[in-house]
Each structure stands twice: as structure tokens, then as C-alpha cells.
Design an enzyme around this catalytic site. Sequence first.
Site, PDB file in Angstrom:
ATOM      1  CG  HIS A   1     -26.433   0.079  15.289  1.00 27.05           C
ATOM      2  ND1 HIS A   1     -26.917  -0.653  14.234  1.00 27.05           N
ATOM      3  CD2 HIS A   1     -26.730  -0.885  16.417  1.00 27.05           C
ATOM      4  CE1 HIS A   1     -27.523  -1.924  14.508  1.00 27.05           C
ATOM      5  NE2 HIS A   1     -27.192  -1.953  15.907  1.00 27.05           N
TER       6      HIS A   1
ATOM      7  CG  ASP B   1     -29.723  -0.234  11.397  1.00 24.51           C
ATOM      8  OD1 ASP B   1     -30.011   0.953  11.287  1.00 24.51           O
ATOM      9  OD2 ASP B   1     -28.614  -0.711  11.602  1.00 24.51           O
TER      10      ASP B   1
ATOM     11  CG  HIS C   1     -20.207   1.340  13.764  1.00 24.57           C
ATOM     12  ND1 HIS C   1     -20.923   1.921  14.749  1.00 24.57           N
ATOM     13  CD2 HIS C   1     -21.497   0.306  13.533  1.00 24.57           C
ATOM     14  CE1 HIS C   1     -22.490   1.740  14.830  1.00 24.57           C
ATOM     15  NE2 HIS C   1     -22.459   0.617  14.088  1.00 24.57           N
TER      16      HIS C   1
HETATM   17 ZN   LIG Z   1     -26.728  -0.108  12.120  1.00 24.54          ZN
END
Ligand SMILES: [Zn+2]
Length: 311
Positions: free
Chosen positions: A165, A247, A126
Site C-alpha cells: 500500500h 503484504d 498511513h
Molecule cells: Zn500494507
Amino acid sequence: MSVLIVDSPASAGHAVPPDNPEHPGRYAAVRRALQQLSGGEWIESRSATRDELERFHTPGHVERVLSACAAAEEGGWHGLDWDTHVQQSSAAAGLHAAGAALEAVDRVMAGGPRQAFCLARPPGHHAEPDRVMGFCLFNSVAIAALHALEAYGLGRVAIIDIDVHHGNGSQCLAERDERVFFSSLHQAPLYPGTGREGETGLNGNVLNLTFADNSSSALWRQRFEAEVLPVLARFRPEVILVSAGFDAHEADPLGGLNLTDADYGWVAGKIRASADEFAHSRLVSVLEGGYDCPALGRAAAAFVSGLYSAP
Ligand SMILES: [Zn+2]
């Protein structure tokens, strides 16, 4: 041939505030699970240099992160954004998380083991050029991609991001550098809210696949095989980097997808087969997310086992 495990013991020292899911127990869980595998060759990470970080990050970003760590009170935290906190020992963890990926690139480029897994935290995907985000200080996989391109003169590098994500920071790199192919499979809607399907980057070097909450692992596998692998093969990277987040596992408390341990072994085998076909077998994986520690350990072990040999 064994898989190289690049271990960053500094990962254990980056403590986080209570209730933060990205905690040192994640590193311990993966470490325990990988130690039970036979055939791994373990080495320790090195620290990234400022010059290496600044191939991707702005000098101001590097300075902000390192000075925030230095300014944290003994045993306390300095908040860099709402979920990204540092203490003094976080500097070494961040520098070594990036350094693990750099060391892995150096080793696979030198021959010997051609597949590496970086056992390090905090995660990185990120982190944008000028911004920490989502537990991430430095974008290890982007820094490693630029190291492969600049230090070794490669022409094409791929980043495959299987974290639940979207790897927004890594996509920033592909959007400014057409030598990088970036593909992310992620749940949407979900944090950080970026990564729409149909985004094409520069000349098609970005490929985002989004999955609705509770999508099946069969659909994930099917789309990986039908959509990611053919584009990867056309790009013909000379090294493949993987943002290996776990995840998307069915047990994960932050994600809503349904991957199993076996799916992680499967995808590792598929990427390994691609690396064997056109990337000189060079494959560097970097630990990203994964927040149910027992599932994280099992999934990471299944993934590393899948790297040993193509299916
Ligand atoms: Zn993640």
C-alpha cells in the site's frame, strides 16, 4: 556484524476487533521467525515522548489518540476510523512502535550495529500529521526521520516504502521537507488510493512506482533496481529508513502482487549495499503490513537475513 532487533513487547497487547487482519498474531509470527535467526542482537523498545511525536503529528492528533485509548472501556474498543480501533493498551503499543524506531535511530547513530529492524505494531505509514488511517496511529518512520534530522543534525534522510500500500502519511513528510527523500513501490489501484506515478514532491524528493494487480516479482525487482536505486544514490541520504511491509507477498490476502520470500532477501541486500555506499551503513527498518502470518514470518526473516551482508 549483527543486526539489531528492537522488540516492542507492548505490540502483543494491542488487540483488535474480530476479523481485523492487523492483529497481535502478526507480531508473534515475526517474533518467532526472527528468533530462529542467529546473529541478531535484541533490545527492547522505549516509549516515544510527546515532543518526538509532535515533530510530525499535530498536538491535537496525539491528544485524540491517547485520550481515545484512555476512554476505551475495559476489554472494549474505541473506533478512530472504520478500520482503526484502540483499547486502553493500544496507547503503549503505539508509543512503543514509534519509540522502537527512535531507539533504532539512536543505536545506529551511536555505531555498533548499523542495521536495525523494529519488531513492533501497529504499523505507521498511513498515519498523517493530523489523522489516523489504515490501522496506523503514529507514523513511526516519519517520526524516526525527523529524529535523525533534528536530534542528530543530519541533512538528508531517505524512506523506502516496500509495503503493497502507498505510504501516504510518509509522503506528507517529504512534501513539506526537502531533506527527506520518499520512494514507495505499491499496487494501484488499491487502498488508500494515493501515490500516483509522476508526483515529484519538492524538487523530485518523491518517487512513486505503481504496479497493476498480479504484476510479477521480476518486474518489481527490475523497476526497483532501474528506478529507485539510481535516484537514491543521487540523493545520498545519511541514513536509510525502510517501511518494511510484507503484504506484497504472493500469499498475502490484502495485496495482489507476487513477491516471494527470496525477493525480500534480495531487496534488503540491495538497500544494505546502498547504505554501505553512502549512508555510513545506517539502515533502520520498521515493520509495516503483512497479513498472512506464515508468509509474514518467513518474509521478515528473509529480509533481516538480507540485511546481514550486501550481495
Ligand atoms: Zn500494507
